[in-house]
Design a protein around this motif. Structure first.
Motif: not given
Length: 114
Positions: A7, A10-11, A13-15
């Protein structure tokens, strides 16, 4: 624990933040590129050093040849000059001996002059 790490990745990578794995991969690739560059620079330095040593050897050989030729020329000129001086002294000595044996017209030591 692994789902939490996933998680977080993933966070990140999104940011747009870099994950530990991508950072490790990026730094590993940079280390490989720097290692290759370092080896290329070492090879270039070794080749440059060999070239400089070769040029220095050629310079010294040319300098020694020039010095040897100059010394031979000087020696020949000095020999010719010495021969001229010796001939002049021989002529002077012959002239003095033919004129009465000495300066002032007298004989040798102990002889009376007129």
């Amino acid at each position: 624990a692994s789902s939490t790490a996933k998680r977080l990745a993933d966070v990140s990578a999104k940011e747009g933040r870099e994950t530990k794995d991508s950072k490790r991969d990026r730094l590993g690739e940079e280390a490989r590129r720097l290692s290759i560059l370092l080896q290329e620079l070492r090879d270039a330095h070794a080749a440059f050093t060999r070239t400089l040593l070769w040029e220095l050897g050629r310079f010294r050989a040319a300098k020694e040849d020039g010095l040897y030729c100059a010394l031979r020329s000087f020696s020949a000129a000095n020999e010719a000059h010495s021969q001229r001086v010796a001939a002049a002294w021989a002529a002077t000595a012959a002239g003095v001996a033919g004129a009465g044996g000495g300066v002032g017209g007298g004989g040798g030591p102990g002889e009376e002059r007129e």
